[in-house]
Design an enzyme around this catalytic site. Structure first.
Site, PDB file in Angstrom:
ATOM      1  N   GLN A  11      -5.784   2.604  -0.890  1.00  0.00           N
ATOM      2  CA  GLN A  11      -6.649   1.868  -1.780  1.00  0.00           C
ATOM      3  C   GLN A  11      -7.666   2.537  -2.091  1.00  0.00           C
ATOM      4  O   GLN A  11      -8.027   2.303  -3.111  1.00  0.00           O
ATOM      5  CB  GLN A  11      -6.201   0.531  -1.751  1.00  0.00           C
ATOM      6  CG  GLN A  11      -4.521  -0.512  -2.238  1.00  0.00           C
ATOM      7  CD  GLN A  11      -4.314  -1.632  -1.134  1.00  0.00           C
ATOM      8  OE1 GLN A  11      -4.620  -1.609  -0.422  1.00  0.00           O
ATOM      9  NE2 GLN A  11      -4.508  -2.237  -2.632  1.00  0.00           N
ATOM     10  N   CYS A  43      -2.304  -8.570  -5.771  1.00  0.00           N
ATOM     11  CA  CYS A  43      -3.006  -7.346  -4.747  1.00  0.00           C
ATOM     12  C   CYS A  43      -4.341  -6.396  -5.583  1.00  0.00           C
ATOM     13  O   CYS A  43      -4.656  -7.107  -6.444  1.00  0.00           O
ATOM     14  CB  CYS A  43      -2.359  -5.751  -5.529  1.00  0.00           C
ATOM     15  SG  CYS A  43      -2.661  -4.374  -5.283  1.00  0.00           S
ATOM     16  N   LEU A  44      -5.648  -6.017  -4.032  1.00  0.00           N
ATOM     17  CA  LEU A  44      -6.490  -5.652  -4.504  1.00  0.00           C
ATOM     18  C   LEU A  44      -6.741  -4.739  -5.493  1.00  0.00           C
ATOM     19  O   LEU A  44      -7.748  -4.704  -6.368  1.00  0.00           O
ATOM     20  CB  LEU A  44      -7.231  -5.839  -3.748  1.00  0.00           C
ATOM     21  CG  LEU A  44      -6.934  -6.955  -2.160  1.00  0.00           C
ATOM     22  CD1 LEU A  44      -8.229  -6.450  -0.858  1.00  0.00           C
ATOM     23  CD2 LEU A  44      -8.163  -8.204  -2.800  1.00  0.00           C
ATOM     24  N   HIS A  73       2.376   0.532  -0.638  1.00  0.00           N
ATOM     25  CA  HIS A  73       1.458   1.366  -1.142  1.00  0.00           C
ATOM     26  C   HIS A  73       1.335   2.759  -0.160  1.00  0.00           C
ATOM     27  O   HIS A  73       0.712   3.812  -1.025  1.00  0.00           O
ATOM     28  CB  HIS A  73       0.203   0.248  -0.239  1.00  0.00           C
ATOM     29  CG  HIS A  73      -0.285  -0.510  -1.741  1.00  0.00           C
ATOM     30  ND1 HIS A  73      -1.244  -0.062  -2.865  1.00  0.00           N
ATOM     31  CD2 HIS A  73      -0.846  -1.767  -0.854  1.00  0.00           C
ATOM     32  CE1 HIS A  73      -1.144  -1.442  -3.791  1.00  0.00           C
ATOM     33  NE2 HIS A  73      -0.971  -2.484  -2.362  1.00  0.00           N
TER      34      HIS A  73
HETATM   35  O1  GNR Z   1      -4.639 -10.586  -0.772  1.00  0.00           O
HETATM   36  C1  GNR Z   1      -3.692  -9.886  -0.744  1.00  0.00           C
HETATM   37  N1  GNR Z   1      -2.945 -11.329  -0.685  1.00  0.00           N
HETATM   38  C2  GNR Z   1      -1.115 -10.565  -0.548  1.00  0.00           C
HETATM   39  C3  GNR Z   1      -0.694 -11.578  -1.449  1.00  0.00           C
HETATM   40  C4  GNR Z   1       0.834 -11.699  -1.177  1.00  0.00           C
HETATM   41  C5  GNR Z   1       1.231 -11.248  -0.993  1.00  0.00           C
HETATM   42  C6  GNR Z   1       0.733  -9.817  -0.774  1.00  0.00           C
HETATM   43  C7  GNR Z   1      -1.020  -9.853  -1.248  1.00  0.00           C
HETATM   44  S1  GNR Z   1      -1.229  -7.976  -0.409  1.00  0.00           S
HETATM   45  C8  GNR Z   1      -3.323  -8.398  -0.689  1.00  0.00           C
HETATM   46  C9  GNR Z   1      -4.773  -7.472  -0.512  1.00  0.00           C
HETATM   47  C10 GNR Z   1      -2.947  -6.448  -1.505  1.00  0.00           C
HETATM   48  O2  GNR Z   1      -3.649  -6.240  -2.214  1.00  0.00           O
HETATM   49  N2  GNR Z   1      -3.788  -4.922  -0.249  1.00  0.00           N
HETATM   50  O3  GNR Z   1      -2.290  -3.711  -0.544  1.00  0.00           O
HETATM   51 NI    NI Z   2      -2.239  -4.052  -2.695  1.00  0.00          NI
END
Ligand code: GNR
Ligand code: NI
Length: 170
Positions: free
Chosen positions: A51, A92-93, A138
């Protein structure tokens, strides 16, 4: 320490397959520290090197309420997975503001190197287990939206592209 830029879906670089870390040295420790800073700054519970456009098998996770329990997984391997699945909302971020249900193994056993380069093996369940599986995806170039229907994925892609255009004009 440095905050790293997080790639946004549908950036094609998110589909890169990461390579194993050959040696846990000062460069990798710096990457881990920068990833932790970036994860905490973005209020995420996990972050994979993919990422931040680094294609090596490095993950950081902190699913603690107090955000004071950083976990580092280098060259992670899934040793065992429960047959039982759990179905929970994921975010996901790299796909901000989208939350969708995904099926994951309820429990997993993981082997990985820590920040000190020492091998560790542990069992994960609950959000920690979900996060381990999400982050390991990822590292093989898979984003959680790929588990959704083509229709949902196309809608999310369109929304992300629209937002990217708006952000560009702002
Ligand atoms: O911050 C994140 N929260 C989340 C919530 C539920 C299931 C998975 C995640 S991972 C995510 C951060 C992220 O994108 N990690 O790759
Ligand atoms: Ni993610």
């Amino acid at each position: 320490m440095a905050k790293l830029n997080i790639l946004r879906y549908p950036d094609p670089r998110l589909h890169t397959v990461a390579k194993p870390v050959p040696q846990v040295d000062a460069r990798i420790r710096q990457l881990v520290d920068d990833m932790l800073e970036s994860m905490y700054a973005a209020d995420g519970v996990g972050l994979a090197a993919t990422q931040v456009d680094v294609h090596e098998r490095v993950i950081v996770i902190d699913t603690s309420e107090a955000r004071d329990d950083p976990r580092v997984l280098i060259n992670p391997e899934l040793m065992a997975m429960s047959d039982e699945m759990s179905f929970a909302d994921e975010g996901c971020l790299s796909v901000p503001a989208i939350y969708e249900k995904v099926a994951r193994h309820a429990r997993v056993t993981v082997r990985a190197l820590g920040r000190d380069g020492q091998p560790q093996e542990f069992e994960a369940e609950g959000l920690f287990a979900v996060c381990v599986q999400h982050e390991m995806d990822h590292l093989v170039g898979k984003v959680f939206v790929e588990y959704l229907s083509q229709l949902k994925r196309d809608r999310i892609k369109a929304k992300m592209l629209k937002k990217a255009r708006e952000d560009e004009r702002a």
